[in-house]
Design a protein around this motif. Structure first.
Motif, PDB file in Angstrom:
ATOM      1  N   LEU A  56      48.028  36.287  46.149  1.00 31.95           N
ATOM      2  CA  LEU A  56      47.670  35.262  45.474  1.00 31.95           C
ATOM      3  C   LEU A  56      47.963  35.707  43.669  1.00 31.95           C
ATOM      4  CD1 LEU A  56      44.106  34.148  46.774  1.00 31.95           C
ATOM      5  CD2 LEU A  56      46.389  32.667  47.087  1.00 31.95           C
ATOM      6  N   ARG A  57      47.897  36.792  43.446  1.00 34.09           N
ATOM      7  CA  ARG A  57      48.436  37.015  42.159  1.00 34.09           C
ATOM      8  C   ARG A  57      49.759  37.069  41.809  1.00 34.09           C
ATOM      9  NH1 ARG A  57      47.952  43.378  39.820  1.00 34.09           N
ATOM     10  NH2 ARG A  57      48.806  42.843  37.854  1.00 34.09           N
ATOM     11  N   THR A  58      50.470  37.625  42.862  1.00 39.82           N
ATOM     12  CA  THR A  58      52.079  37.321  42.764  1.00 39.82           C
ATOM     13  C   THR A  58      52.203  35.725  42.652  1.00 39.82           C
ATOM     14  OG1 THR A  58      52.328  39.106  43.940  1.00 39.82           O
ATOM     15  CG2 THR A  58      54.166  37.843  43.952  1.00 39.82           C
ATOM     16  N   LEU A  59      51.673  35.293  43.123  1.00 41.82           N
ATOM     17  CA  LEU A  59      51.874  33.372  43.270  1.00 41.82           C
ATOM     18  C   LEU A  59      51.342  32.741  41.893  1.00 41.82           C
ATOM     19  CD1 LEU A  59      51.093  32.511  47.004  1.00 41.82           C
ATOM     20  CD2 LEU A  59      53.345  33.110  45.936  1.00 41.82           C
ATOM     21  N   GLY A  60      50.665  33.406  41.208  1.00 46.45           N
ATOM     22  CA  GLY A  60      50.239  33.077  39.903  1.00 46.45           C
ATOM     23  C   GLY A  60      48.793  32.286  40.082  1.00 46.45           C
ATOM     24  N   LEU A  61      48.149  32.520  41.206  1.00 41.10           N
ATOM     25  CA  LEU A  61      46.976  31.585  41.554  1.00 41.10           C
ATOM     26  C   LEU A  61      45.555  32.565  41.303  1.00 41.10           C
ATOM     27  CD1 LEU A  61      48.187  30.134  45.057  1.00 41.10           C
ATOM     28  CD2 LEU A  61      48.135  29.081  42.385  1.00 41.10           C
ATOM     29  N   VAL A  62      46.019  33.713  40.814  1.00 46.67           N
ATOM     30  CA  VAL A  62      44.811  34.575  40.609  1.00 46.67           C
ATOM     31  C   VAL A  62      45.160  35.701  39.535  1.00 46.67           C
ATOM     32  CG1 VAL A  62      43.692  36.851  41.368  1.00 46.67           C
ATOM     33  CG2 VAL A  62      43.546  34.813  42.988  1.00 46.67           C
ATOM     34  N   ARG A  63      44.558  35.946  38.526  1.00 46.80           N
ATOM     35  CA  ARG A  63      45.228  37.019  37.489  1.00 46.80           C
ATOM     36  C   ARG A  63      44.097  38.225  37.430  1.00 46.80           C
ATOM     37  NH1 ARG A  63      42.796  36.165  32.399  1.00 46.80           N
ATOM     38  NH2 ARG A  63      41.559  34.263  32.368  1.00 46.80           N
ATOM     39  N   GLU A  64      44.685  39.404  36.878  1.00 45.25           N
ATOM     40  CA  GLU A  64      43.662  40.427  36.638  1.00 45.25           C
ATOM     41  C   GLU A  64      43.373  40.330  35.230  1.00 45.25           C
ATOM     42  OE1 GLU A  64      43.399  45.020  38.042  1.00 45.25           O
ATOM     43  OE2 GLU A  64      45.391  44.196  38.025  1.00 45.25           O
ATOM     44  N   THR A  65      42.116  40.622  34.982  1.00 44.57           N
ATOM     45  CA  THR A  65      41.704  40.804  33.643  1.00 44.57           C
ATOM     46  C   THR A  65      41.120  42.104  33.359  1.00 44.57           C
ATOM     47  OG1 THR A  65      39.279  39.977  33.863  1.00 44.57           O
ATOM     48  CG2 THR A  65      41.013  38.391  33.748  1.00 44.57           C
ATOM     49  N   PRO A  66      40.656  42.736  32.180  1.00 41.95           N
ATOM     50  CA  PRO A  66      40.012  43.752  32.116  1.00 41.95           C
ATOM     51  C   PRO A  66      38.946  43.910  32.868  1.00 41.95           C
ATOM     52  CG  PRO A  66      40.964  43.168  29.931  1.00 41.95           C
ATOM     53  CD  PRO A  66      41.072  42.160  30.650  1.00 41.95           C
ATOM     54  N   ARG A  67      38.191  42.988  33.253  1.00 43.62           N
ATOM     55  CA  ARG A  67      37.036  42.955  33.743  1.00 43.62           C
ATOM     56  C   ARG A  67      36.964  42.583  35.255  1.00 43.62           C
ATOM     57  NH1 ARG A  67      33.713  38.736  30.485  1.00 43.62           N
ATOM     58  NH2 ARG A  67      32.476  38.780  32.518  1.00 43.62           N
ATOM     59  N   GLY A  68      38.140  42.302  35.695  1.00 36.00           N
ATOM     60  CA  GLY A  68      38.361  42.165  37.080  1.00 36.00           C
ATOM     61  C   GLY A  68      39.399  40.831  37.659  1.00 36.00           C
ATOM     62  N   PHE A  69      39.306  40.501  38.755  1.00 41.11           N
ATOM     63  CA  PHE A  69      40.014  39.551  39.168  1.00 41.11           C
ATOM     64  C   PHE A  69      39.281  37.950  39.003  1.00 41.11           C
ATOM     65  CE2 PHE A  69      41.872  42.964  41.198  1.00 41.11           C
ATOM     66  CZ  PHE A  69      43.337  42.753  41.011  1.00 41.11           C
ATOM     67  N   VAL A  70      40.030  37.122  38.410  1.00 41.91           N
ATOM     68  CA  VAL A  70      39.753  35.680  38.295  1.00 41.91           C
ATOM     69  C   VAL A  70      40.748  34.607  38.995  1.00 41.91           C
ATOM     70  CG1 VAL A  70      38.107  35.843  36.509  1.00 41.91           C
ATOM     71  CG2 VAL A  70      40.598  35.416  36.224  1.00 41.91           C
ATOM     72  N   ARG A  71      40.330  33.380  39.416  1.00 44.52           N
ATOM     73  CA  ARG A  71      41.631  32.637  39.809  1.00 44.52           C
ATOM     74  C   ARG A  71      41.649  31.636  38.693  1.00 44.52           C
ATOM     75  NH1 ARG A  71      36.813  29.681  42.969  1.00 44.52           N
ATOM     76  NH2 ARG A  71      36.298  28.032  41.591  1.00 44.52           N
ATOM     77  N   THR A  72      43.098  31.347  38.712  1.00 46.41           N
ATOM     78  CA  THR A  72      43.706  30.753  37.624  1.00 46.41           C
ATOM     79  C   THR A  72      43.354  29.216  37.781  1.00 46.41           C
ATOM     80  OG1 THR A  72      45.714  30.413  38.641  1.00 46.41           O
ATOM     81  CG2 THR A  72      45.394  32.348  37.434  1.00 46.41           C
ATOM     82  N   ASP A  73      43.754  28.400  36.810  1.00 47.12           N
ATOM     83  CA  ASP A  73      43.593  26.785  36.928  1.00 47.12           C
ATOM     84  C   ASP A  73      44.957  26.231  37.625  1.00 47.12           C
ATOM     85  OD1 ASP A  73      41.390  27.017  35.556  1.00 47.12           O
ATOM     86  OD2 ASP A  73      42.315  26.482  33.583  1.00 47.12           O
ATOM     87  N   ALA A  74      45.960  27.193  37.921  1.00 45.67           N
ATOM     88  CA  ALA A  74      47.258  26.665  38.462  1.00 45.67           C
ATOM     89  C   ALA A  74      46.898  26.031  39.777  1.00 45.67           C
ATOM     90  CB  ALA A  74      48.195  28.003  38.600  1.00 45.67           C
ATOM     91  N   ASP A  75      47.603  24.994  40.335  1.00 47.87           N
ATOM     92  CA  ASP A  75      47.433  24.438  41.918  1.00 47.87           C
ATOM     93  C   ASP A  75      48.663  25.054  42.477  1.00 47.87           C
ATOM     94  OD1 ASP A  75      45.534  22.710  41.265  1.00 47.87           O
ATOM     95  OD2 ASP A  75      46.758  21.161  40.549  1.00 47.87           O
TER      96      ASP A  75
END
Length: 180
Positions: A56-75
């Motif tokens: 999901l991160r590779t697809l740009g649907l999740v991103r990693e932050t310094p505090r952990g992973f979050v989902r993105t607004d991207a569809d």
């Protein structure tokens, strides 16, 4: 660097959004995110959940932050998934090249893709997995099914060829690949 894990593709593109929604809006650790994915998507183990998180991160649907992973607004649109596959997943360029030259008489199969990429399988993957050839053939099959899910590949109709282990028959270039 390109991503190696390729999870089992869903039956429909819309299901990717369900995986994305399983990742929190508030940053969470990898363990927390994997637990949520495993629980909410009924995945068999943490490794499969981790593979999905990375994918999901590779697809740009999740991103990693310094505090952990979050989902993105991207569809998870077909275009976004195609772009993520092309830009971030190991052996997609090779698969697309094979698909461009494939014909219904000589389609790309999991075996074809594996043989074309066999020498490029990372050495450490070969060393740690006694059955690495089967593992990477299975990965090639999943990768081709992902490409078909987003119309970069098209399955051959009817009783087309099957790989040695009985996986789906062959593929040719899909409409989205022909348009690219």
């Amino acid at each position: 660097m390109r991503l190696k894990p390729v999870p089992e593709p869903p039956a429909a593109l819309a299901e990717i959004a369900e995986f994305q929604r399983a990742v929190p809006l508030v940053p969470g650790s990898t363990d927390d995110c994997c637990a949520r994915l495993r629980d909410r998507r009924d995945l068999p183990n943490r490794q499969r959940a981790n593979d999905w998180l990375a994918f999901l991160r590779t697809l740009g649907l999740v991103r990693e932050t310094p505090r952990g992973f979050v989902r993105t607004d991207a569809d998870p649109t077909p275009e976004r998934v195609r772009e993520g596959l092309r830009d971030g997943v190991l052996f997609v360029p090779e698969a697309l090249s094979l698909l461009r030259s494939a014909t219904p008489a000589e389609p790309v199969t999991a075996d074809t893709l594996f043989e074309a990429t066999r020498e490029s399988v990372p050495r450490h993957d070969r060393a740690r997995d006694a059955d690495w050839e089967r593992t990477w053939r299975d990965r090639a099959d999943r990768l081709l099914r992902w490409l078909a899910l987003v119309a970069l590949a098209a399955p051959i109709e009817g009783d087309g060829p099957r790989s040695a282990d009985g996986n789906h028959g062959g593929y040719v270039a899909g409409g989205a690949l022909e348009d690219a």
